[in-house]
Design a protein around this motif. Structure first.
Motif, PDB file in Angstrom:
ATOM      1  N   LEU A  49       0.846  -1.186   0.000  1.00  0.00           N
ATOM      2  CA  LEU A  49       0.000   0.000   0.000  1.00  0.00           C
ATOM      3  C   LEU A  49       0.881   1.235   0.000  1.00  0.00           C
ATOM      4  N   ALA A  50       0.604   2.145  -0.920  1.00  0.00           N
ATOM      5  CA  ALA A  50       1.250   3.459  -0.864  1.00  0.00           C
ATOM      6  C   ALA A  50       0.346   4.324  -0.003  1.00  0.00           C
ATOM      7  N   LEU A  51       0.878   4.764   1.120  1.00  0.00           N
ATOM      8  CA  LEU A  51       0.077   5.565   2.043  1.00  0.00           C
ATOM      9  C   LEU A  51       0.388   7.035   1.807  1.00  0.00           C
ATOM     10  N   ALA A  52      -0.653   7.808   1.538  1.00  0.00           N
ATOM     11  CA  ALA A  52      -0.465   9.245   1.362  1.00  0.00           C
ATOM     12  C   ALA A  52      -0.073   9.871   2.699  1.00  0.00           C
ATOM     13  N   ALA A  53       0.600  11.021   2.614  1.00  0.00           N
ATOM     14  CA  ALA A  53       1.016  11.681   3.858  1.00  0.00           C
ATOM     15  C   ALA A  53      -0.189  11.975   4.744  1.00  0.00           C
ATOM     16  N   GLY A  54      -1.324  12.321   4.132  1.00  0.00           N
ATOM     17  CA  GLY A  54      -2.538  12.595   4.902  1.00  0.00           C
ATOM     18  C   GLY A  54      -3.005  11.348   5.658  1.00  0.00           C
ATOM     19  N   THR A  55      -2.822  10.166   5.044  1.00  0.00           N
ATOM     20  CA  THR A  55      -3.201   8.900   5.687  1.00  0.00           C
ATOM     21  C   THR A  55      -2.313   8.627   6.891  1.00  0.00           C
ATOM     22  N   VAL A  56      -1.029   8.903   6.726  1.00  0.00           N
ATOM     23  CA  VAL A  56      -0.098   8.697   7.838  1.00  0.00           C
ATOM     24  C   VAL A  56      -0.469   9.621   9.005  1.00  0.00           C
ATOM     25  N   ASP A  57      -0.831  10.854   8.686  1.00  0.00           N
ATOM     26  CA  ASP A  57      -1.274  11.779   9.756  1.00  0.00           C
ATOM     27  C   ASP A  57      -2.481  11.193  10.486  1.00  0.00           C
ATOM     28  N   ALA A  58      -3.420  10.634   9.718  1.00  0.00           N
ATOM     29  CA  ALA A  58      -4.627  10.062  10.340  1.00  0.00           C
ATOM     30  C   ALA A  58      -4.254   8.852  11.202  1.00  0.00           C
ATOM     31  N   LEU A  59      -3.366   7.987  10.692  1.00  0.00           N
ATOM     32  CA  LEU A  59      -2.957   6.806  11.481  1.00  0.00           C
ATOM     33  C   LEU A  59      -2.244   7.251  12.763  1.00  0.00           C
ATOM     34  N   ARG A  60      -1.458   8.333  12.628  1.00  0.00           N
ATOM     35  CA  ARG A  60      -0.765   8.877  13.809  1.00  0.00           C
ATOM     36  C   ARG A  60      -1.794   9.340  14.845  1.00  0.00           C
ATOM     37  N   SER A  61      -2.836  10.001  14.370  1.00  0.00           N
ATOM     38  CA  SER A  61      -3.845  10.519  15.304  1.00  0.00           C
ATOM     39  C   SER A  61      -4.602   9.383  15.990  1.00  0.00           C
ATOM     40  N   LEU A  62      -4.578   8.193  15.384  1.00  0.00           N
ATOM     41  CA  LEU A  62      -5.237   7.031  16.005  1.00  0.00           C
ATOM     42  C   LEU A  62      -4.246   6.214  16.842  1.00  0.00           C
ATOM     43  N   ASP A  63      -3.037   6.763  17.054  1.00  0.00           N
ATOM     44  CA  ASP A  63      -1.959   6.078  17.792  1.00  0.00           C
ATOM     45  C   ASP A  63      -1.565   4.768  17.124  1.00  0.00           C
ATOM     46  N   LEU A  64      -1.699   4.704  15.797  1.00  0.00           N
ATOM     47  CA  LEU A  64      -1.385   3.459  15.082  1.00  0.00           C
ATOM     48  C   LEU A  64      -0.041   3.527  14.373  1.00  0.00           C
ATOM     49  N   TRP A  65       0.488   4.732  14.188  1.00  0.00           N
ATOM     50  CA  TRP A  65       1.653   4.858  13.317  1.00  0.00           C
ATOM     51  C   TRP A  65       2.953   4.479  14.020  1.00  0.00           C
ATOM     52  N   GLU A  66       3.082   4.911  15.261  1.00  0.00           N
ATOM     53  CA  GLU A  66       4.360   4.720  15.962  1.00  0.00           C
ATOM     54  C   GLU A  66       4.789   3.249  15.996  1.00  0.00           C
ATOM     55  N   GLY A  67       3.831   2.357  16.235  1.00  0.00           N
ATOM     56  CA  GLY A  67       4.157   0.933  16.366  1.00  0.00           C
ATOM     57  C   GLY A  67       4.417   0.233  15.048  1.00  0.00           C
ATOM     58  N   ILE A  68       4.190   0.899  13.910  1.00  0.00           N
ATOM     59  CA  ILE A  68       4.337   0.214  12.610  1.00  0.00           C
ATOM     60  C   ILE A  68       5.231   0.990  11.651  1.00  0.00           C
ATOM     61  N   SER A  69       5.630   2.208  12.040  1.00  0.00           N
ATOM     62  CA  SER A  69       6.391   3.045  11.097  1.00  0.00           C
ATOM     63  C   SER A  69       7.696   2.366  10.680  1.00  0.00           C
ATOM     64  N   TYR A  70       8.240   1.491  11.560  1.00  0.00           N
ATOM     65  CA  TYR A  70       9.502   0.800  11.223  1.00  0.00           C
ATOM     66  C   TYR A  70       9.340  -0.050   9.948  1.00  0.00           C
ATOM     67  N   ALA A  71       8.109  -0.505   9.655  1.00  0.00           N
ATOM     68  CA  ALA A  71       7.887  -1.386   8.502  1.00  0.00           C
ATOM     69  C   ALA A  71       7.553  -0.600   7.233  1.00  0.00           C
ATOM     70  N   ALA A  72       7.516   0.731   7.341  1.00  0.00           N
ATOM     71  CA  ALA A  72       7.122   1.558   6.194  1.00  0.00           C
ATOM     72  C   ALA A  72       8.343   2.268   5.599  1.00  0.00           C
ATOM     73  N   THR A  73       8.365   2.370   4.284  1.00  0.00           N
ATOM     74  CA  THR A  73       9.489   3.023   3.593  1.00  0.00           C
ATOM     75  C   THR A  73       9.024   4.375   3.046  1.00  0.00           C
ATOM     76  N   PRO A  74       9.730   5.461   3.411  1.00  0.00           N
ATOM     77  CA  PRO A  74       9.299   6.773   2.892  1.00  0.00           C
ATOM     78  C   PRO A  74       9.541   6.926   1.389  1.00  0.00           C
ATOM     79  N   ILE A  75       8.617   7.580   0.726  1.00  0.00           N
ATOM     80  CA  ILE A  75       8.797   7.944  -0.694  1.00  0.00           C
ATOM     81  C   ILE A  75       9.282   9.391  -0.719  1.00  0.00           C
ATOM     82  N   GLU A  76      10.517   9.580  -1.177  1.00  0.00           N
ATOM     83  CA  GLU A  76      11.060  10.947  -1.199  1.00  0.00           C
ATOM     84  C   GLU A  76      10.900  11.606  -2.565  1.00  0.00           C
ATOM     85  N   ASN A  77      10.805  10.761  -3.597  1.00  0.00           N
ATOM     86  CA  ASN A  77      10.616  11.291  -4.957  1.00  0.00           C
ATOM     87  C   ASN A  77       9.671  10.369  -5.719  1.00  0.00           C
TER      88      ASN A  77
END
Ligand SMILES: Cc1cc2nc3c(=O)[nH]c(=O)nc-3n(C[C@H](O)[C@H](O)[C@H](O)COP(=O)(O)OP(=O)(O)OC[C@H]3O[C@@H](n4cnc5c(N)ncnc54)[C@H](O)[C@@H]3O)c2cc1C
Length: 391
Positions: A49-77
């Motif tokens: 899944l390509a997660l949009a930055a807005g989606t990551v913000d929403a997951l963060r607000s649900l306290d879901l991002w911190e525990g899974i961010s290690y498995a996600a790769t940032p898209i810089e370009n």
């Protein structure tokens, strides 16, 4: 059994809705047709899944991002190109002044992480291996009958939410009609290792038979979403791995050096499904149940999560009032109308414009990509769309 809210479908949309309501004191039942083991082993879990930055913000607000961010790769370009033509464009996180344009994650990792969080919710009961058999409603309540192998259960609630995917039973039981466009294409999904590092670039390459996306995953891997005409996809799936990788390499080129398969291949037929309505008496449908999109722009879950967040915010602010009242549901539908239409039209237009070899159209889209590359403002709009931010 009495609850406040019944959510049918324990996928990403349904589970995120329960999590986003955990601070309310609503009693929630989630009905999921499969067992957790079956969901965990499903081929669809292999998609990235390509997660949009807005989606990551929403997951963060649900306290879901911190525990899974290690498995996600940032898209810089993001690099967008058209096979056999000159047009190309390039979007950059740096230019947009953001740390990443989005993130890539294996769907199974995110789904399991979210399901584990749901399992800990005090106010939420999950019924696995259970299907909805009937829905009826009156002025005050909705009654949902469930069937599992062992028993039949009847639930009463104020509101039922259908989050049960593209073939939604809730949509059918509510007699909501739908528009379905079969694209005559399938998405082949797999993972490849690359001999050169991807440097956090996501590649979207439009070809005459459909788009090809290589999304950065880890340091030397890319998730592949290769859209092909259905017959071609079938042939590619039946051919050997060596043949598959040779064709993939030929289509993508050598920007990332040599590609090697590192996961099984799966093919998923693609269609656009749009429900003609997203509300009915004491019922709402969200996520893929309301709109199943082509994966070309990676917008499906991103859009579904915006449904979830909008509905959860409205339910939470409804506090003592009736969460299934007709005017409440009508204002939800009105609120979601423009985002859903815009995202569906954007995705559908991409599929049609970029799957077409008609010479004039190819010229227009190449001109478009080239112009886009020279127009920072237009690129910024495209980048914002990719990041899931409202235009
Ligand atoms: C190849 C591919 C690539 C994709 N890439 C991206 C991407 O990069 N970015 C992005 O944002 N989106 C992407 N998507 C879309 C994304 O996967 C979906 O939008 C998202 O998974 C939908 O979530 P959902 O919860 O609405 O539906 P689903 O994931 O379909 O979940 C529905 C749940 O309901 C259950 N269910 C079904 N029927 C019943 C029933 N009768 N009773 C009870 N339960 C039932 C199912 O078992 C399932 O668990 C991609 C999709 C594909 C196919």
């Amino acid at each position: 059994m009495d609850v406040d809210l019944i959510i049918v479908g324990g996928g990403l949309a349904g589970n995120c809705l329960a999590l986003s309501l955990h601070k309310t004191c609503l009693k929630i039942a989630i009905i999921e047709a499969q067992s957790r083991q079956t969901l965990d082993g499903a081929a669809l879990g292999d998609r990235a899944l390509a997660l949009a930055a807005g989606t990551v913000d929403a997951l963060r607000s649900l306290d879901l991002w911190e525990g899974i961010s290690y498995a996600a790769t940032p898209i810089e370009n993001i690099h967008v190109s058209d096979q056999g033509h000159f047009g190309k464009t390039h979007l950059s996180a740096k230019k947009e002044n953001v740390p990443a344009l989005g993130y890539v994650i294996a769907a199974r990792d995110l789904e399991n992480h979210i399901a584990n969080h749901v399992a800990k919710l005090q106010n939420t009961n999950v019924f696995y291996s259970t299907r909805v058999a009937g829905i009826i409603s009156d002025e005050n309540a909705v009654f949902v009958s469930l069937k599992s192998e062992q028993e039949s259960i009847n639930l009463r609630a104020k509101l039922v939410v259908g989050a049960d995917g593209g073939n939604s039973s809730v949509r059918q039981l509510l007699n909501i009609t739908q528009h379905r466009t079969d694209y005559g294409q399938s998405a082949i999904v797999t993972t490849v290792s690359t001999s050169r590092p991807h440097q956090n670039v996501a590649y979207e390459r439009f070809t005459s038979s459909g788009p090809l996306a290589l999304l950065p995953l880890g340091t030397h891997h890319c998730a592949v979403v290769w859209t092909r005409k259905s017959d071609d996809a079938q042939a590619l799936m039946q051919g050997s791995e060596a043949d598959f990788i040779a064709q993939l390499q030929q289509c993508f080129g050598y920007r990332l050096g040599e590609l090697n398969l590192s996961a099984p291949r799966h093919a998923f037929p693609l269609s656009l499904i749009r429900a003609d309505d997203i509300i009915a008496n004491r019922a709402v449908i969200i996520g893929n149940a309301a709109h199943q999109l082509h994966p070309v722009a990676g917008q499906g879950f991103n859009l579904g999560l915006r449904d979830v967040m909008a509905l959860a915010t409205m339910i939470a602010s409804q506090s003592d009032n009736d969460i299934g009242a007709p005017d409440f549901l009508a204002s939800y539908a009105e609120k979601r109308q423009s985002d859903q239409s815009r995202t569906i039209q954007f995705t559908d237009a991409l599929v049609h414009v970029f799957s077409n070899e008609w010479l004039a159209l190819a010229a227009v889209r190449n001109l478009g990509l080239t112009l886009l590359d020279t127009l920072p403002f237009a690129k910024s709009i495209l980048a914002k769309h990719a990041m899931g931010l409202h235009l």
